[in-house]
Design a protein around this motif. Structure first.
Motif, PDB file in Angstrom:
ATOM      1  N   SER A   1       0.785  -1.237   0.000  1.00  0.00           N
ATOM      2  CA  SER A   1       0.000   0.000   0.000  1.00  0.00           C
ATOM      3  C   SER A   1       0.818   1.289   0.000  1.00  0.00           C
ATOM      4  N   SER A   2       2.155   1.175   0.142  1.00  0.00           N
ATOM      5  CA  SER A   2       2.985   2.379   0.120  1.00  0.00           C
ATOM      6  C   SER A   2       4.407   2.003  -0.293  1.00  0.00           C
ATOM      7  N   ASP A   3       5.245   3.016  -0.475  1.00  0.00           N
ATOM      8  CA  ASP A   3       6.648   2.783  -0.843  1.00  0.00           C
ATOM      9  C   ASP A   3       7.567   2.698   0.371  1.00  0.00           C
ATOM     10  N   ALA A   4       7.022   2.636   1.567  1.00  0.00           N
ATOM     11  CA  ALA A   4       7.836   2.616   2.788  1.00  0.00           C
ATOM     12  C   ALA A   4       8.790   1.421   2.843  1.00  0.00           C
ATOM     13  N   TRP A   5       8.506   0.357   2.115  1.00  0.00           N
ATOM     14  CA  TRP A   5       9.355  -0.835   2.094  1.00  0.00           C
ATOM     15  C   TRP A   5      10.605  -0.645   1.240  1.00  0.00           C
TER      16      TRP A   5
ATOM     17  N   ILE B   1       8.844  -9.234  -1.165  1.00  0.00           N
ATOM     18  CA  ILE B   1       8.047  -8.267  -1.910  1.00  0.00           C
ATOM     19  C   ILE B   1       8.393  -8.416  -3.387  1.00  0.00           C
ATOM     20  N   ASP B   2       7.388  -8.736  -4.174  1.00  0.00           N
ATOM     21  CA  ASP B   2       7.576  -8.921  -5.607  1.00  0.00           C
ATOM     22  C   ASP B   2       7.020  -7.716  -6.357  1.00  0.00           C
ATOM     23  N   GLU B   3       7.917  -7.026  -7.074  1.00  0.00           N
ATOM     24  CA  GLU B   3       7.523  -5.922  -7.947  1.00  0.00           C
ATOM     25  C   GLU B   3       7.541  -6.472  -9.367  1.00  0.00           C
ATOM     26  N   PHE B   4       6.362  -6.640  -9.935  1.00  0.00           N
ATOM     27  CA  PHE B   4       6.229  -7.313 -11.217  1.00  0.00           C
ATOM     28  C   PHE B   4       6.582  -6.392 -12.373  1.00  0.00           C
TER      29      PHE B   4
ATOM     30  N   ILE C   1       2.461  -4.909  -7.076  1.00  0.00           N
ATOM     31  CA  ILE C   1       3.449  -5.198  -6.042  1.00  0.00           C
ATOM     32  C   ILE C   1       2.749  -6.003  -4.957  1.00  0.00           C
ATOM     33  N   VAL C   2       3.260  -7.205  -4.712  1.00  0.00           N
ATOM     34  CA  VAL C   2       2.654  -8.129  -3.749  1.00  0.00           C
ATOM     35  C   VAL C   2       3.712  -8.531  -2.732  1.00  0.00           C
TER      36      VAL C   2
ATOM     37  N   PRO D   1       3.769  -1.684   8.167  1.00  0.00           N
ATOM     38  CA  PRO D   1       2.910  -0.547   7.803  1.00  0.00           C
ATOM     39  C   PRO D   1       2.609  -0.453   6.313  1.00  0.00           C
ATOM     40  N   TRP D   2       3.413  -1.059   5.468  1.00  0.00           N
ATOM     41  CA  TRP D   2       3.187  -0.989   4.027  1.00  0.00           C
ATOM     42  C   TRP D   2       2.315  -2.128   3.496  1.00  0.00           C
TER      43      TRP D   2
END
Length: 156
Positions: A12-16, A100-103, A111-112, A128-129
């Motif tokens: 849900s966010s780019d905090a990761w 975290i997979d960024e397809f 992003i899952v 939090p993300w």
């Protein structure tokens, strides 16, 4: 029998994003049957062959074997198109490793995050993300994303 117990969440966010670089993954399926799948994967400079059984809840049987990189490259050529491409990042939260997979490609923008658990009843503190849980939505299984990419979904 090896059992994989996994929960999946949309991010849900780019905090990761702060943290170590990810590894590129290319994978394909030699078998995409709902009862079983046979996956070939290249992760960085390593090759893997994985056999998975039918999902039951958040669990399924899984057997993964490292194979020579050249064999993995050759087997990817035999896979049912298209191949799935993504970058995988590992982030730790509350003692658990989150992947975290960024397809990329036809699934670009998706992003899952997934986390493996010791059992289905294990407690879990979400980072939090972590957004909506999609563990029970088969559209988000890698097998399904290879056959029906995210870009083709009418409503996401």
């Amino acid at each position: 029998m090896a059992i994989e117990i996994e929960r999946k969440f949309l991010v849900s966010s780019d905090a990761w994003r702060e943290g170590p670089a990810g590894k590129e993954i290319r994978q394909g399926y030699l078998c995409r049957d709902p009862e079983r799948s046979v996956r070939v994967r290249i992760k960085g400079e390593q090759g893997f062959l994985t056999v998975k059984g039918k999902t039951s809840g958040i669990a399924r049987s899984e057997h993964e074997y490292e194979i020579p990189l050249e064999n993995a490259r050759e087997l990817l050529e035999l896979c049912v198109p298209p191949l799935l491409e993504k970058v995988r990042y590992e982030r730790w939260h509350e003692g658990r490793c989150w992947e975290i997979d960024e397809f990329e490609g036809a699934n670009a923008g998706l992003i899952v995050a997934e986390v493996e658990l010791p059992d289905a009843a294990a407690s879990l503190t979400l980072p939090p993300w972590a957004g909506a849980e999609v563990s029970d939505d088969p559209r988000y299984f890698n097998l399904a994303l290879a056959a029906h990419p995210w870009c083709e979904w009418g409503t996401k």
